[in-house]
Design a protein around this motif. Sequence first.
Motif, mmCIF file in Angstrom:
data_model
loop_
_atom_site.group_PDB
_atom_site.id
_atom_site.type_symbol
_atom_site.label_atom_id
_atom_site.label_comp_id
_atom_site.label_asym_id
_atom_site.label_seq_id
_atom_site.Cartn_x
_atom_site.Cartn_y
_atom_site.Cartn_z
ATOM 1 N N ILE A 1 9.343 -2.359 -10.634
ATOM 2 C CA ILE A 1 8.020 -2.624 -10.069
ATOM 3 C C ILE A 1 7.129 -1.411 -10.318
ATOM 4 C CG2 ILE A 1 9.051 -4.020 -8.225
ATOM 5 C CD1 ILE A 1 8.054 -1.793 -6.287
ATOM 6 N N VAL A 2 5.845 -1.665 -10.358
ATOM 7 C CA VAL A 2 4.832 -0.611 -10.380
ATOM 8 C C VAL A 2 3.837 -0.945 -9.278
ATOM 9 C CG1 VAL A 2 2.963 0.477 -11.660
ATOM 10 C CG2 VAL A 2 5.092 -0.093 -12.844
ATOM 11 N N ALA A 3 3.617 -0.001 -8.377
ATOM 12 C CA ALA A 3 2.657 -0.196 -7.288
ATOM 13 C C ALA A 3 1.632 0.928 -7.346
ATOM 14 C CB ALA A 3 3.373 -0.209 -5.932
ATOM 15 N N TRP A 4 0.408 0.615 -6.995
ATOM 16 C CA TRP A 4 -0.646 1.623 -7.039
ATOM 17 C C TRP A 4 -1.731 1.288 -6.032
ATOM 18 C CZ3 TRP A 4 -0.150 -2.481 -10.183
ATOM 19 C CH2 TRP A 4 -1.263 -3.265 -10.445
ATOM 20 N N THR A 5 -2.448 2.326 -5.644
ATOM 21 C CA THR A 5 -3.599 2.152 -4.767
ATOM 22 C C THR A 5 -4.851 2.639 -5.483
ATOM 23 O OG1 THR A 5 -3.397 4.348 -3.745
ATOM 24 C CG2 THR A 5 -2.198 2.526 -2.708
ATOM 25 N N ASP A 6 -5.959 2.031 -5.152
ATOM 26 C CA ASP A 6 -7.278 2.520 -5.544
ATOM 27 C C ASP A 6 -8.015 2.778 -4.233
ATOM 28 O OD1 ASP A 6 -10.016 2.775 -6.229
ATOM 29 O OD2 ASP A 6 -9.635 1.744 -8.124
ATOM 30 N N GLU A 7 -8.102 4.039 -3.849
ATOM 31 C CA GLU A 7 -8.596 4.360 -2.512
ATOM 32 C C GLU A 7 -10.074 4.032 -2.350
ATOM 33 O OE1 GLU A 7 -7.479 7.941 -0.704
ATOM 34 O OE2 GLU A 7 -5.355 7.382 -0.750
ATOM 35 N N GLN A 8 -10.854 4.185 -3.411
ATOM 36 C CA GLN A 8 -12.271 3.875 -3.298
ATOM 37 C C GLN A 8 -12.494 2.398 -3.007
ATOM 38 O OE1 GLN A 8 -14.541 4.664 -6.814
ATOM 39 N NE2 GLN A 8 -16.500 4.628 -5.742
ATOM 40 N N LYS A 9 -11.675 1.557 -3.618
ATOM 41 C CA LYS A 9 -11.826 0.119 -3.440
ATOM 42 C C LYS A 9 -10.923 -0.445 -2.348
ATOM 43 C CE LYS A 9 -13.086 -0.627 -8.308
ATOM 44 N NZ LYS A 9 -13.051 0.781 -8.716
ATOM 45 N N ARG A 10 -10.050 0.385 -1.779
ATOM 46 C CA ARG A 10 -9.081 -0.033 -0.750
ATOM 47 C C ARG A 10 -8.113 -1.088 -1.307
ATOM 48 N NH1 ARG A 10 -12.070 3.542 0.796
ATOM 49 N NH2 ARG A 10 -13.026 3.729 2.853
ATOM 50 N N LEU A 11 -7.786 -0.959 -2.582
ATOM 51 C CA LEU A 11 -6.965 -1.960 -3.263
ATOM 52 C C LEU A 11 -5.525 -1.482 -3.389
ATOM 53 C CD1 LEU A 11 -6.698 -4.567 -5.062
ATOM 54 C CD2 LEU A 11 -7.169 -3.054 -7.014
ATOM 55 N N LEU A 12 -4.584 -2.378 -3.092
ATOM 56 C CA LEU A 12 -3.170 -2.144 -3.352
ATOM 57 C C LEU A 12 -2.682 -3.214 -4.318
ATOM 58 C CD1 LEU A 12 -0.317 -0.958 -2.892
ATOM 59 C CD2 LEU A 12 -0.116 -2.501 -0.910
ATOM 60 N N GLY A 13 -2.113 -2.784 -5.443
ATOM 61 C CA GLY A 13 -1.531 -3.703 -6.393
ATOM 62 C C GLY A 13 -0.040 -3.463 -6.528
ATOM 63 N N VAL A 14 0.740 -4.521 -6.580
ATOM 64 C CA VAL A 14 2.188 -4.426 -6.769
ATOM 65 C C VAL A 14 2.570 -5.393 -7.880
ATOM 66 C CG1 VAL A 14 4.461 -4.586 -5.716
ATOM 67 C CG2 VAL A 14 2.503 -3.871 -4.325
ATOM 68 N N ALA A 15 2.984 -4.855 -9.003
ATOM 69 C CA ALA A 15 3.360 -5.673 -10.166
ATOM 70 C C ALA A 15 4.868 -5.634 -10.341
ATOM 71 C CB ALA A 15 2.658 -5.155 -11.418
ATOM 72 N N ARG A 16 5.470 -6.804 -10.547
ATOM 73 C CA ARG A 16 6.926 -6.913 -10.666
ATOM 74 C C ARG A 16 7.293 -7.594 -11.976
ATOM 75 N NH1 ARG A 16 5.226 -8.390 -5.637
ATOM 76 N NH2 ARG A 16 6.020 -7.167 -3.855
ATOM 77 N N ALA A 17 8.307 -7.057 -12.641
ATOM 78 C CA ALA A 17 8.842 -7.672 -13.854
ATOM 79 C C ALA A 17 10.200 -8.273 -13.510
ATOM 80 C CB ALA A 17 8.979 -6.642 -14.968
ATOM 81 N N GLN A 18 10.242 -9.582 -13.342
ATOM 82 C CA GLN A 18 11.448 -10.258 -12.856
ATOM 83 C C GLN A 18 12.195 -11.015 -13.942
ATOM 84 O OE1 GLN A 18 9.751 -12.563 -9.627
ATOM 85 N NE2 GLN A 18 10.219 -10.943 -8.150
ATOM 86 N N ALA A 19 11.737 -10.912 -15.181
ATOM 87 C CA ALA A 19 12.451 -11.574 -16.268
ATOM 88 C C ALA A 19 13.770 -10.862 -16.538
ATOM 89 C CB ALA A 19 11.588 -11.583 -17.530
ATOM 90 N N PRO A 20 14.790 -11.579 -16.983
ATOM 91 C CA PRO A 20 16.079 -10.934 -17.281
ATOM 92 C C PRO A 20 15.913 -9.802 -18.287
ATOM 93 C CG PRO A 20 16.297 -13.317 -17.310
ATOM 94 C CD PRO A 20 14.835 -13.030 -17.210
ATOM 95 N N GLY A 21 16.482 -8.655 -17.953
ATOM 96 C CA GLY A 21 16.420 -7.507 -18.851
ATOM 97 C C GLY A 21 15.064 -6.824 -18.901
ATOM 98 N N ALA A 22 14.187 -7.112 -17.939
ATOM 99 C CA ALA A 22 12.857 -6.510 -17.947
ATOM 100 C C ALA A 22 12.957 -4.997 -17.848
ATOM 101 C CB ALA A 22 12.027 -7.063 -16.791
#
Length: 525
Positions: free
Chosen positions: A491-512
């Motif tokens: 997974i990759v998670a990140w915040t953008d404090e100016q925009k108050r945004l939290l994104g969480v991206a997940r790679a769930q494919a086999p062998g990702a």
Amino acid sequence: MFAVGSLVAGYRIEQVLATGATGTVYRAKHPTLPRRDALKVLSADLSRDPAFRERFIREADIASLLDHPNIVSIYDRGEAEDGHLWIAMQYVAGTDAEAALQAGTMTAARAIRIAGEVAKALDYAHQRNVVHHDVKPGNVLLASGSHADEHVLLTDFGVARAAGSSHEPGRPDSDSTVAVTLAYAAPEVIAGDAIDRRADIYSLGCTLFRMLTGKQPFYTAEGTTAVARAHLYQTPPRVSDHLPGATRQLDVVVARALAKYPEDRFGSAREFAAAAAASAASLTGERPDPSSSRGGQARHGTTLSLDPLRRNVAERVRSVSEQIRSAHGPLRQVRERPVVVIWAVFAVLATISVILWAKLLWPPSSEPEGTSAATSPATTTSSATAGPAALVRLLPPGYSRGTCARVPTASDVTAAVSCGPNADPGGPTTSTYTLSRDLPALRKAFTDVVNRSAPVICPPNIQSPGPWRRNDSPTVVRGTLFCGVQAGQPIVAWTDEQKRLLGVARAQAPGAALDALYAWWSTHS
């Protein structure tokens, strides 16, 4: 060295307590009082060296102004008849933390307690604008007694200096200081930047790591250059890798104390010690004190969150040598997506486009009953109060129609969506995006993601959690980046404090692989 029985400035030498590169410490009988003092005598050569004379006198002058139960008291200083400089100080019968560690008597409970006592001494000194600058186990004295109530004292203010001063390359005292204390030195000390109390907090973090694990933080680095490079660039080590039973929470606490930049560390030594004690309750067998655990909260009220870094890498972390500078480039390089400047005349068209895109992105079934995109708070420009349509503007490209759907939100979240596969190369299989009402809520949400994951270093060797910037504004920290593993998938998670945004991206494919997901993020952030 003076033989037992010798007289130095009226003191009768009784025992050699310690020897070092700069001099010797003796137990000596006071000339007139019925007590024993510790007499520190500078070597003959150094007593004649103006730079070391200045340093030695500074130690006495600075330490003599500090009156605290956890700081060794300075009684007097002077110059003996033969020219030797000396300092008379409080004699502590017992041992030191390094010797206790070597003797195998340093338990986790003892280490946590010692760190708490040292923290009291440091905060007292810091309140008086004094930075110790040489915190390490060998400078932590332990008076004889049971481990549960032994008296802990911090000694050797020989390299102490006023907060805000900096290391001066080329000075003999500065060079020797770096050589002796490199294993516990903060990055800004190594780089020669101005220092303050947070350099001591970093050293206390290194000291606690040493006492808990028996290892110096970057023990695998070979040679002074490698150790310096590790302090400057390498991800902080984890206690749990060396101490069975240590929690991930303790790892996060130590990592915050060992943050590369001062502003990301704890605000005080006791705040760090309280957080460490609360996180190590399973090791010490003690129930954490709720009032103490609040000391481990981040400055914005989020427990154990890592605040984003605030200063330019190029300005804050100068390399020790050109070799280090050439071997390691910027800590972070992120490719910026093109920024399109829209003239005010197109504002109305842009608003309509956002509304239409919201209708396309979310399937009709995801709309709450009785509402529509046209009546949602999409026209709000503040990210802290914006609704779902505003969140659409912040989503990375690559999501096709019907890929994302609204999800229920908590009271501290203004909008949230859950998305399916992103069609761009390396894109996540699933992802979530949320807009928080304020920064504390954003940081809490980010910390929750971190605590549910196993942290890993971001490719190729990026601190995780750590700051992220954009190339067009390298001095501005946008938020915090985290790479990790959940349920065996990256997974990759990140915040953008100016925009108050939290994104969480997940790679769930086999062998990702994390590399592909990170590459997607770096071009879509």
